[in-house]
Design a protein around this motif. Structure first.
Motif, PDB file in Angstrom:
ATOM      1  N   ALA A  26      -0.737  -9.011  -1.016  1.00  0.00           N
ATOM      2  CA  ALA A  26      -1.531  -7.796  -0.612  1.00  0.00           C
ATOM      3  C   ALA A  26      -2.875  -8.057  -0.693  1.00  0.00           C
ATOM      4  O   ALA A  26      -3.449  -9.116  -0.773  1.00  0.00           O
ATOM      5  N   PRO A  27      -3.640  -7.052   0.009  1.00  0.00           N
ATOM      6  CA  PRO A  27      -5.207  -7.050   0.113  1.00  0.00           C
ATOM      7  C   PRO A  27      -5.593  -7.465  -1.180  1.00  0.00           C
ATOM      8  O   PRO A  27      -5.089  -6.818  -2.205  1.00  0.00           O
ATOM      9  N   VAL A  28      -6.926  -8.038  -1.388  1.00  0.00           N
ATOM     10  CA  VAL A  28      -7.576  -8.081  -2.823  1.00  0.00           C
ATOM     11  C   VAL A  28      -8.683  -7.198  -2.968  1.00  0.00           C
ATOM     12  O   VAL A  28      -9.446  -6.787  -2.190  1.00  0.00           O
ATOM     13  N   ARG A  29      -8.519  -6.424  -3.981  1.00  0.00           N
ATOM     14  CA  ARG A  29      -9.629  -5.566  -4.264  1.00  0.00           C
ATOM     15  C   ARG A  29     -10.369  -6.179  -5.449  1.00  0.00           C
ATOM     16  O   ARG A  29      -9.906  -6.618  -6.506  1.00  0.00           O
ATOM     17  N   ALA A  82     -11.634  -6.136  -0.255  1.00  0.00           N
ATOM     18  CA  ALA A  82     -12.174  -4.948  -0.363  1.00  0.00           C
ATOM     19  C   ALA A  82     -13.082  -5.035  -1.707  1.00  0.00           C
ATOM     20  O   ALA A  82     -12.883  -5.421  -2.599  1.00  0.00           O
ATOM     21  N   VAL A  83     -14.410  -4.632  -1.532  1.00  0.00           N
ATOM     22  CA  VAL A  83     -15.343  -4.546  -2.634  1.00  0.00           C
ATOM     23  C   VAL A  83     -15.591  -3.401  -3.109  1.00  0.00           C
ATOM     24  O   VAL A  83     -15.987  -2.467  -2.316  1.00  0.00           O
ATOM     25  N   GLY A  84     -15.260  -3.194  -4.526  1.00  0.00           N
ATOM     26  CA  GLY A  84     -15.498  -1.919  -5.069  1.00  0.00           C
ATOM     27  C   GLY A  84     -14.079  -1.100  -5.450  1.00  0.00           C
ATOM     28  O   GLY A  84     -13.116  -1.383  -4.866  1.00  0.00           O
ATOM     29  N   GLY A  85     -14.060   0.037  -6.243  1.00  0.00           N
ATOM     30  CA  GLY A  85     -12.867   0.526  -6.606  1.00  0.00           C
ATOM     31  C   GLY A  85     -12.549   1.746  -5.727  1.00  0.00           C
ATOM     32  O   GLY A  85     -13.108   1.881  -4.550  1.00  0.00           O
ATOM     33  N   PRO A  86     -11.527   2.580  -6.051  1.00  0.00           N
ATOM     34  CA  PRO A  86     -10.978   3.336  -5.108  1.00  0.00           C
ATOM     35  C   PRO A  86     -11.983   4.643  -4.736  1.00  0.00           C
ATOM     36  O   PRO A  86     -12.037   5.245  -3.733  1.00  0.00           O
ATOM     37  N   ILE A  92       0.831  -1.195  -0.232  1.00  0.00           N
ATOM     38  CA  ILE A  92       0.132  -0.045  -0.067  1.00  0.00           C
ATOM     39  C   ILE A  92       0.684   1.328   0.131  1.00  0.00           C
ATOM     40  O   ILE A  92       0.524   2.222  -0.554  1.00  0.00           O
ATOM     41  N   ALA A  93       1.948   1.286   0.747  1.00  0.00           N
ATOM     42  CA  ALA A  93       2.682   2.423   0.866  1.00  0.00           C
ATOM     43  C   ALA A  93       3.805   2.752  -0.462  1.00  0.00           C
ATOM     44  O   ALA A  93       4.416   3.761  -0.551  1.00  0.00           O
ATOM     45  N   GLY A  94       3.916   1.404  -1.246  1.00  0.00           N
ATOM     46  CA  GLY A  94       4.673   1.554  -2.412  1.00  0.00           C
ATOM     47  C   GLY A  94       6.089   1.428  -2.126  1.00  0.00           C
ATOM     48  O   GLY A  94       6.951   1.786  -2.702  1.00  0.00           O
ATOM     49  N   VAL A  95       6.379   0.766  -0.958  1.00  0.00           N
ATOM     50  CA  VAL A  95       7.917   0.598  -0.524  1.00  0.00           C
ATOM     51  C   VAL A  95       8.513  -0.794  -1.306  1.00  0.00           C
ATOM     52  O   VAL A  95       7.694  -1.652  -1.513  1.00  0.00           O
TER      53      VAL A  95
END
Length: 436
Positions: A37-40, A307-311, A16-19
């Motif tokens: 990572a988390p699943v979107r 997570a269900v749904g986009g950003p 998430i942090a892009g590290v």
């Protein structure tokens, strides 16, 4: 198990942090290995998102639910079937829905809603795909829900009663209802519709929502009512999740869903049931305090997050808030790495009550906008407080301080409370309490 889960959380934070680094060293201990990572789950529109959820939750299913993409009222009660929920328009079966019905191997479709919501042409198209239709429709949403409840093969003597005038409360309890195949009846605020009268024949009624959505008169007319509610939809959701956890739901694989997008939240319910977990509602930008608190309470149990749904529906910030809350349990592993490297004695064990206290104080620090210490809660006691972009950053800062090192290495330490709270500006406020 701890190191495996810590690895999961470490990687979630990095992604998430892009590290770029894939390994984290803890106080001289062996590095923990990264995990997924988390699943979107998201598609180009609501129907495609529902299909993506179905693909993730079911390898196959002989049955599925079809509802109108613009009629959340029909989906409210359908969640309790525990089946994939797919979406159509009044006059068309979207390609994503058609493909998913074929992939699942569906032989029977529960079509919920009348021809005003799902037209005869759509029904013909579904039949032409080789599926039988079980059509459920009433004169209004209350009758439709009651007919669906009557058609269900329920394995419990419970019923759920929720508002038919808003959707969030039913979405909050959808996963639990789907797991137990508990029917959902809908009500008006001040009167239980005649169609929902069968709810009074149950052994127990789970009433979701406060008196502003389901009046005391309606609740008191139901058998052995259990009311679950909070100050708003997010607090109500947290109350439901806590209750459901004590009533058979798990916390290993929670699902984040938008508190502002009804269809995404409702299709998430049966999906969360396949994960033996609950749906946690969140605003788009940041996770609410009540949801963060529930995540902190169950941080040690979380193995994955979807997570269900986009950003736009569930932002990256809300997801990262959940990850940070889960890190509150991993603080214990990081501290124990320091203790082991310095011969400080037995590893610390995370204490539930101390962790609730730590989270509460982290919230206090965030709202007062400064760090401070509080009165000790146990005889042999030490406390670290900090703020930063991540719990890991705060921990690394602690590790460079001799006074914080002394707290982490207290020889008399046996129990620890850990809490991480994310404020609206994205900063993580972290509290570590060590007790003997």
């Amino acid at each position: 198990m701890r190191q495996t889960r810590a690895g999961i959380v470490a990687m979630l934070s990095l992604v998430i942090a892009g590290v770029g680094s894939l390994f984290v060293s803890v106080g001289g201990a062996a590095p923990v290995v990264a995990a997924p990572a988390p699943v979107r789950l998201v598609g180009g529109d609501a129907a495609a998102t529902a299909a993506a959820v179905s693909r993730s939750g079911w390898t196959s299913s002989s049955e599925a639910v079809v509802v109108s993409a613009t009629s959340w009222t029909d989906a409210l009660a359908a969640v309790s079937l525990g089946l994939p929920i797919l979406l159509v328009s009044r006059d068309d079966v979207p390609a994503a829905t058609s493909v998913e019905l074929q992939r699942l191997g569906v032989r029977r479709v529960w079509v919920v809603g009348g021809t005003g919501a799902i037209g005869t042409g759509v029904r013909s198209d579904l039949r032409s795909g080789g599926v039988a239709l079980n059509e459920i429709a009433g004169g209004d949403r209350y009758e439709t829900a009651a007919k669906l409840a009557s058609a269900m093969s329920s394995s419990t003597t419970d019923v759920v009663v929720a508002s038919g005038e808003s959707w969030a409360d039913a979405a909050s309890i959808a996963a639990w209802a789907a797991m137990r195949h508990t029917p959902i009846y809908l009500t008006r605020r001040d009167s239980l519709p005649a169609a929902s009268g069968a709810a009074r024949n149950a052994r127990r009624a789970i009433v979701v929502g406060g008196a502003s959505v389901v009046s005391d008169a309606v609740a008191d007319s139901l058998p052995d009512p259990v009311r679950l509610f909070g100050n708003d939809r997010y607090d109500t959701n947290a109350a439901v999740v806590r209750w459901a956890t004590g009533a058979g739901a798990g916390w290993g694989r929670p699902v984040l869903a938008p508190g502002t997008s009804p269809m995404d939240a409702l299709v998430a319910g049966p999906y969360a049931a396949t994960r033996s977990s609950s749906v946690v509602l969140t605003p788009p930008d940041r996770m609410p305090v009540s949801a963060q608190q529930v995540f902190v309470e169950h941080a040690a149990e979380v193995q994955s997050l979807a997570a269900v749904g986009g950003p736009v529906q569930v932002g990256d910030g809300a997801i990262s808030d959940g990850v940070a809350a889960v890190e509150s349990a991993d603080l214990v592993g990081w501290v124990n790495g320091v203790r082991a490297a310095n011969g400080a004695g037995n590893p610390l064990v995370r204490d539930h009550d101390l962790s609730e206290r730590a989270f509460s104080y982290a919230v206090t620090l965030a709202f007062q906008g400064r760090l401070s210490h509080q009165t000790p809660s146990c005889g042999s006691w030490g406390e670290n407080v900090g703020v930063g972009s991540s719990a890991r950053e705060v921990f690394d800062a602690w590790a460079g301080s001799s006074s914080h090192q002394r707290v982490m290495q207290m020889a008399s330490g046996s129990r620890v409370g850990t809490g991480v709270f994310t404020s609206n500006d994205g900063r993580r406020w972290v509290v570590l309490d060590v007790c003997g």
